[in-house]
Design a protein around this motif. Structure first.
Motif, PDB file in Angstrom:
ATOM      1  N   ASN A 409      70.751  13.801 134.213  1.00 17.43           N
ATOM      2  CA  ASN A 409      70.709  12.488 134.830  1.00 17.43           C
ATOM      3  C   ASN A 409      69.867  11.727 133.933  1.00 17.43           C
ATOM      4  O   ASN A 409      70.147  10.345 133.906  1.00 17.43           O
ATOM      5  CB  ASN A 409      69.866  12.739 136.214  1.00 17.43           C
ATOM      6  N   LYS A 410      68.881  12.315 133.060  1.00 15.74           N
ATOM      7  CA  LYS A 410      68.156  11.416 132.126  1.00 15.74           C
ATOM      8  C   LYS A 410      68.676  11.914 130.804  1.00 15.74           C
ATOM      9  O   LYS A 410      68.617  12.925 130.375  1.00 15.74           O
ATOM     10  CB  LYS A 410      66.611  11.657 132.142  1.00 15.74           C
ATOM     11  N   VAL A 411      69.179  11.145 130.225  1.00 21.27           N
ATOM     12  CA  VAL A 411      69.651  11.170 128.518  1.00 21.27           C
ATOM     13  C   VAL A 411      68.665  11.247 127.613  1.00 21.27           C
ATOM     14  O   VAL A 411      67.932  10.163 127.479  1.00 21.27           O
ATOM     15  CB  VAL A 411      70.964  10.299 128.335  1.00 21.27           C
ATOM     16  N   LYS A 412      68.611  12.301 126.799  1.00 24.85           N
ATOM     17  CA  LYS A 412      67.608  12.599 125.986  1.00 24.85           C
ATOM     18  C   LYS A 412      68.336  12.443 124.650  1.00 24.85           C
ATOM     19  O   LYS A 412      69.597  12.830 124.571  1.00 24.85           O
ATOM     20  CB  LYS A 412      66.693  13.744 125.991  1.00 24.85           C
ATOM     21  N   PRO A 413      67.691  12.038 123.372  1.00 29.32           N
ATOM     22  CA  PRO A 413      68.299  12.070 122.038  1.00 29.32           C
ATOM     23  C   PRO A 413      69.070  13.481 121.936  1.00 29.32           C
ATOM     24  O   PRO A 413      68.457  14.536 122.039  1.00 29.32           O
ATOM     25  CB  PRO A 413      67.004  11.674 121.108  1.00 29.32           C
ATOM     26  N   GLY A 414      70.069  13.504 121.294  1.00 32.06           N
ATOM     27  CA  GLY A 414      70.728  14.872 120.686  1.00 32.06           C
ATOM     28  C   GLY A 414      71.379  15.604 122.007  1.00 32.06           C
ATOM     29  O   GLY A 414      72.002  16.592 122.038  1.00 32.06           O
ATOM     30  N   TYR A 415      71.608  14.856 123.155  1.00 34.24           N
ATOM     31  CA  TYR A 415      72.180  15.578 124.308  1.00 34.24           C
ATOM     32  C   TYR A 415      73.569  15.931 123.908  1.00 34.24           C
ATOM     33  O   TYR A 415      74.234  16.954 124.434  1.00 34.24           O
ATOM     34  CB  TYR A 415      72.094  14.771 125.438  1.00 34.24           C
ATOM     35  N   LYS A 416      74.443  14.989 123.345  1.00 38.53           N
ATOM     36  CA  LYS A 416      76.085  15.180 122.956  1.00 38.53           C
ATOM     37  C   LYS A 416      76.174  16.276 122.259  1.00 38.53           C
ATOM     38  O   LYS A 416      76.983  17.265 122.651  1.00 38.53           O
ATOM     39  CB  LYS A 416      76.395  14.120 122.182  1.00 38.53           C
ATOM     40  N   LYS A 417      75.359  16.811 120.971  1.00 40.59           N
ATOM     41  CA  LYS A 417      75.247  17.984 120.314  1.00 40.59           C
ATOM     42  C   LYS A 417      75.071  19.119 121.167  1.00 40.59           C
ATOM     43  O   LYS A 417      75.894  20.187 120.885  1.00 40.59           O
ATOM     44  CB  LYS A 417      74.485  17.633 119.246  1.00 40.59           C
ATOM     45  N   ARG A 418      74.014  19.212 122.127  1.00 40.39           N
ATOM     46  CA  ARG A 418      73.728  20.198 122.798  1.00 40.39           C
ATOM     47  C   ARG A 418      74.873  20.467 123.847  1.00 40.39           C
ATOM     48  O   ARG A 418      75.342  21.616 124.091  1.00 40.39           O
ATOM     49  CB  ARG A 418      72.246  19.898 123.523  1.00 40.39           C
ATOM     50  N   VAL A 423      79.574  23.676 125.610  1.00 38.74           N
ATOM     51  CA  VAL A 423      81.023  23.795 126.033  1.00 38.74           C
ATOM     52  C   VAL A 423      81.741  24.890 125.103  1.00 38.74           C
ATOM     53  O   VAL A 423      82.500  25.612 125.583  1.00 38.74           O
ATOM     54  CB  VAL A 423      81.686  22.470 125.868  1.00 38.74           C
ATOM     55  N   GLU A 424      81.321  24.938 123.786  1.00 39.84           N
ATOM     56  CA  GLU A 424      81.830  25.814 122.770  1.00 39.84           C
ATOM     57  C   GLU A 424      81.638  27.100 123.081  1.00 39.84           C
ATOM     58  O   GLU A 424      82.396  28.174 123.004  1.00 39.84           O
ATOM     59  CB  GLU A 424      81.672  25.268 121.376  1.00 39.84           C
ATOM     60  N   LYS A 425      80.677  27.450 123.624  1.00 35.22           N
ATOM     61  CA  LYS A 425      79.945  28.945 124.058  1.00 35.22           C
ATOM     62  C   LYS A 425      80.767  29.339 125.348  1.00 35.22           C
ATOM     63  O   LYS A 425      81.292  30.490 125.348  1.00 35.22           O
ATOM     64  CB  LYS A 425      78.380  28.591 124.243  1.00 35.22           C
ATOM     65  N   ILE A 426      80.873  28.371 126.174  1.00 42.14           N
ATOM     66  CA  ILE A 426      81.964  28.899 127.470  1.00 42.14           C
ATOM     67  C   ILE A 426      83.447  29.156 127.082  1.00 42.14           C
ATOM     68  O   ILE A 426      83.843  30.118 127.527  1.00 42.14           O
ATOM     69  CB  ILE A 426      81.581  27.606 128.450  1.00 42.14           C
TER      70      ILE A 426
END
Length: 438
Positions: A409-418, A423-426
Motif C-alpha cells: 500500500n505504501k511504496v518505499k524506495p527499491g520496492y520494484k527490485k525487491r 517473483v523470481e524466487k517463486i
C-alpha cells in the motif's frame, strides 16, 4: 438356418437368404435406424461416415418395396462417381441373385464412359431399380429412354460430394421428373449449407439421423506428422515412401495439377504409380481402376475424389502431401487404410501455416506422433511445439508468481527490485515443482 437380428424387419425370404449368405448377424447403427423409416416411406437424411453399412441400409428396404409384377422403374439411386455407382449395383445383384425366377427384380446401372445409344436401345424394357451417376441418368430421361415418373423412391448417396462435383442440378432434374409423392433418402458424411435449399425443396419435415463415429478415425491407424521445413516436398514424399515400403499407398493432393506433378515425379524415379482425379477420361479412369484392383501399382496419387465413393482394397498407408482444405476430408482420406480389422499408417507432411488445422484435428481426437526424416530414416522428434509450449509455461509461471506478490500500500524506495526478486524466487520454486510432476 441360424436366426439373425434382421428377422424383426420381416423381409421377403429371398432378402433373408441373401443376408445369411452375406454373413450379416445384426444391423449396424445406421441400418437399425434407417431400415424402419424406409419401410414406412418416411423421407430421411442419414449423416454417417463411409464404412458404416449405409449401402445396405437403403438397398434392403428398397428391394422389400419393389413389386416385381410391375415392369416399370420404382426406385432411383444416384451416386457421384462411376465407381460408387458400380459398387452399389453389384451389392444389389448379390441380393437379387436369390430372387425366385418368377419374381425376378431387375436393376441396371447407368454411367458415363459407356455407349449411350446401346443403353437407349436396351431400355425398351424398363428396370425396377435404376442406379447411376446423375449426369447419365438425367441424359437418359431427357432422351425419353428412361421413364422415372413411376418411381417414388429416390436415394441420393454421398450428397455432399454430389454438390462438390457439380451434379446437384442433375439430381434436381431427376427428382422433378419422378412421382409427385416422392420419398427421398439422402446419405451424406457432412451437410453443407449449400445443400440445404435442395433438401428443403423435396423434403418436408424429413427425419434426421446422425450416426456419430465411435472413433473419429479407425483405432488401428497410426497418425504421423512430418514437418516439411522448407525441403522439397516431392523429394520428401519419395524418401518417406521408400522408407515406409507400403503394400499399397495413396498419396493425397488437393488439386489435379499437384496430383499430376507428384505422380510424374515419382514415375521418373522408377516407382509404379497410378493416378486418380477428375481430369481422367472415362476410358482412362476405367483402365486405371482395373489396374488398381489388379494390384499393378504400389503407389496411387489421388485427389479427394478417391477418399470417397471408391473402394480400394489393401491400402496400408495414406500420405497427405498436403492437408485438405476441408478437415472432414482428413478422416475420409485416412479411412482408406486400416479397414476390415487391419492396421494402417497415415503420414501428413505439414508446413508452419498448417498449425491451426493440426490443432483442430487434435481437438477432435486425432493423436499425432511427430517424426522427421534424418539420413533417410524416421526418427521420433517428440513434441511439435516444444519452444512455444515452453514459452507459454514460463509466461503462466510468471503470471502465477506475480499474483502471489502484491504491491504494498505504501511504496518505499527499491520496492520494484525487491518485488522482482520475490517473483523470481517463486518462479524457480514453480519450475522445480513442474519438473518433479513430469
Amino acid at each position: 438356418m441360424k436366426k439373425t437380428k434382421f428377422e424383426r424387419y420381416e423381409f421377403k425370404p429371398f432378402i433373408m437368404d441373401a443376408i445369411h449368405e452375406l454373413g450379416f448377424q445384426e444391423p449396424t447403427e445406421i441400418q437399425e435406424r434407417m431400415i424402419p423409416l424406409m419401410l414406412k416411406e418416411e423421407s430421411t437424411i442419414g449423416q454417417s461416415q463411409t464404412g458404416t453399412g449405409k449401402t445396405h441400409a437403403y438397398i434392403l428396404p428398397i428391394l422389400q418395396k419393389i413389386d416385381p409384377e410391375k415392369k416399370e422403374v420404382q426406385a432411383v439411386i444416384t451416386a457421384p462417381t462411376r465407381e460408387l455407382a458400380d459398387q452399389i449395383y453389384r451389392e444389389i445383384l448379390k441380393v437379387t441373385a436369390h430372387c425366385h425366377p418368377d419374381e425376378e427384380i431387375t436393376a441396371r446401372v447407368y454411367m458415363g464412359g459407356t455407349d449411350k445409344q446401346r443403353t437407349i436401345d436396351k431400355l425398351k424394357v424398363q428396370p425396377h431399380i435404376v442406379v447411376g451417376t446423375p449426369g447419365r441418368i438425367n441424359d437418359l430421361i431427357k432422351e425419353q429412354a428412361l421413364v422415372v415418373f413411376t418411381a417414388d423412391i429416390l436415394v441420393v448417396d454421398e450428397a455432399d460430394l454430389v454438390l462438390d462435383m457439380g451434379f446437384i442440378e442433375d439430381v434436381d432434374m431427376i427428382a422433378s421428373r419422378m412421382a409427385e409423392r416422392l420419398h427421398m433418402f439422402v446419405f451424406s458424411a457432412t451437410i453443407p449449407e449449400k445443400l440445404k435449399p435442395f433438401l428443403k425443396k423435396y423434403m418436408e419435415n424429413p427425419k434426421y439421423i446422425h450416426i456419430a463415429p465411435k472413433h473419429i478415425a479407425a483405432e488401428k491407424i497410426e497418425h504421423l506428422l512430418l514437418p516439411s521445413r522448407h525441403r522439397n516436398k516431392i523429394e520428401l514424399t519419395y524418401t518417406a515412401l521408400k522408407q515406409l515400403n507400403p503394400y499399397m499407398a495413396i498419396v493425397f493432393t488437393n488439386t489435379k495439377k499437384n496430383a499430376d506433378e507428384v505422380a510424374d515425379a515419382l514415375l521418373q524415379k522408377g516407382m509404379k504409380v497410378g493416378r486418380i482425379h477428375g481430369d481422367l477420361t472415362p476410358r482412362e479412369r476405367k483402365k486405371m481402376m482395373k489396374q488398381v484392383k489388379d494390384l499393378e501399382f504400389q503407389y496411387i496419387v489421388a485427389t479427394d475424389l478417391a477418399a470417397r465413393g471408391i473402394d480400394i482394397e489393401g491400402v496400408s498407408h495414406v500420405i497427405n502431401y498436403e492437408l485438405p482444405d476441408d478437415l472432414d476430408f482428413y478422416v475420409h482420406r485416412v479411412g482408406r487404410t486400416a479397414r476390415a480389422g487391419f492396421s494402417g499408417i497415415a503420414l501428413t507432411i505439414y508446413d508452419l501455416s498448417d498449425e491451426d488445422a493440426l490443432n483442430k484435428l487434435e481437438k477432435i481426437g486425432i493423436k499425432f506422433k511427430n517424426v522427421d526424416l534424418q539420413k533417410g530414416e524416421f526418427v521420433d522428434i517428440g513434441e511439435r511445439n516444444k519452444r512455444k509450449n515452453r514459452q507459454k509455461q514460463n509466461d503462466e509461471t510468471k503470471d502465477k508468481a506475480k499474483a502471489f506478490v502484491r504491491k504494498p500500500n505504501k511504496v518505499k524506495p527499491g520496492y520494484k527490485k525487491r518485488m522482482q526478486a520475490e517473483v523470481e524466487k517463486i518462479e524457480k520454486r514453480q519450475r522445480r515443482l513442474n519438473r518433479g510432476n513430469k
